[in-house]
Motif scaffolding. Sequence first.
Motif, PDB file in Angstrom:
ATOM      1  N   ARG A 102      44.628  34.937 -17.235  1.00 59.50           N
ATOM      2  CA  ARG A 102      43.410  35.553 -17.759  1.00 59.50           C
ATOM      3  C   ARG A 102      42.203  34.640 -17.550  1.00 59.50           C
ATOM      4  NH1 ARG A 102      45.516  36.799 -22.225  1.00 59.50           N
ATOM      5  NH2 ARG A 102      44.463  35.586 -23.840  1.00 59.50           N
ATOM      6  N   GLY A 106      49.556  36.888 -13.400  1.00 54.59           N
ATOM      7  CA  GLY A 106      48.116  36.638 -13.287  1.00 54.59           C
ATOM      8  C   GLY A 106      47.676  36.200 -11.908  1.00 54.59           C
ATOM      9  N   ASP A 114      40.972  34.743 -14.002  1.00 60.22           N
ATOM     10  CA  ASP A 114      40.118  35.907 -13.756  1.00 60.22           C
ATOM     11  C   ASP A 114      38.701  35.681 -14.279  1.00 60.22           C
ATOM     12  OD1 ASP A 114      42.176  37.295 -12.551  1.00 60.22           O
ATOM     13  OD2 ASP A 114      42.770  38.342 -14.385  1.00 60.22           O
TER      14      ASP A 114
END
Length: 466
Positions: free
Chosen positions: A249, A304, A252
């Motif tokens: 996360r 991810g 990103d």
Amino acid sequence: MTDATGAELLNSLLTPTDRLSVEEGELVVDGHKASELLAEFGSPLFVLSAGVFVDNLRRIRSAFSANWPEPVSVLYAIKTNNNLAVRALMSANGAGGDAFSEGELDATIRTGTDMSKVVINGSDKSDGVIRTAVRHGACINFDCAEDAERTSAIAAAEGVRARVLVRLRLTLDDADAGSEDYPAVEKLRNYLVRDQVGLSAESAAEIVPRVLKDPNLELIGYHFHQGRQSRELAHFQWWAKSLGRTVGRLADLTGFQPQVIDTGGGYPRQRDTEMLVGERMNPLTIEEYGAGICEGLIAGLTEGGVPIPELWIEPGRFISGNSGVLLATVGTVKSDQGSTWVNVDASINNLPRVDNRSFKYVLLPATRMDEQPTDRVNVVGALCTGAHFASDLAFPPTERGDAVAFLDAGMYAEVGQNQYNAVPRPATVMVLDGEPVVVKRRETLDDVFAAHQVPEGLKNHSLSAR
């Protein structure tokens, strides 16, 4: 059904790296009889085995390396046992280090540790510890935005670029998201709320871009430490997968791909002194924990889209726990009103986690290992408190001068000792290349009072009544 002898009990509790045996009815620690060690070095006495330390280091390194495709580094957590001889032994065998205070960092530096594999932890680091870490090339784990600001200023003043990790924490949202993987996660909610260390993904996402832009800082990855909350394998798999997802996360949000992930410590041992729930012997091995953690972390990172980085781990108790034994000598044996108390010359001064963490040490009749228990006794230490090492313990007939042994005294014992009742702390010997050598001398009464000062004239000073 008769109670087990000391020898039978020991045989039922042995783990692969123990160097404990019984000869002629007596406990033998790494080739040396308990009575002979006490006769030569005095009582009570900590006895460390260099061979067990090294075997444990190699074992946990292999447990993770076998399941991780990139390099794995072991960073010894000195908080569990800070003997300089132990730290030097770890350095000689390739272990980096986890330090919390300036003192722990100093011990790590002075014993020849590879400083590129040393981290400094803590939620309130002093300028002194940051400066020392920066000067020697240790990696600083950021716990808040202030850590970044202060480290940058100190690094600029020193004319170097500081290596840093951002310490992450799992949150209640992570717990909710992970409940399918680990239904018992609900038990950890209070811990997740009260634990002060680390940054949520949201807070980390604010800090990471600032660190990446700072010319005085080199961000190399993330740190995480869940600690010893459970010995369930599913617990470790849960936090590992949750950590991997969190890193994804953050990738990103920030574009940062870590070179290193440090998963901290808290890895359970097989003979479970420190968190006794159910059976003393943990049915799981470090190989199973290593495989489970690596599997979960790789799965989370892969979700991810994060490339697999180098892995650092910070074991302490796993390496040091069964590497030490505390030997003590029996004094007064008293029976009254149906109870028997066996006094020994060690105390909770020497094993403080009996009192403050409810550790349950294996206590053996070191010089009567083959004798059948006939009594139920309470084993107590040489202090004015009523704290028991053991209550209602099956024990053979015991008398003054016998020796007893507390297993798994290599961790959180010496480092937590105190001098309550003005009792000097015992010596420590290490069995190195087959021979016991003193690595910490026995304290004297002068040592107990060495830091005290009596102001001039106080002995003859009498305060007047108000």
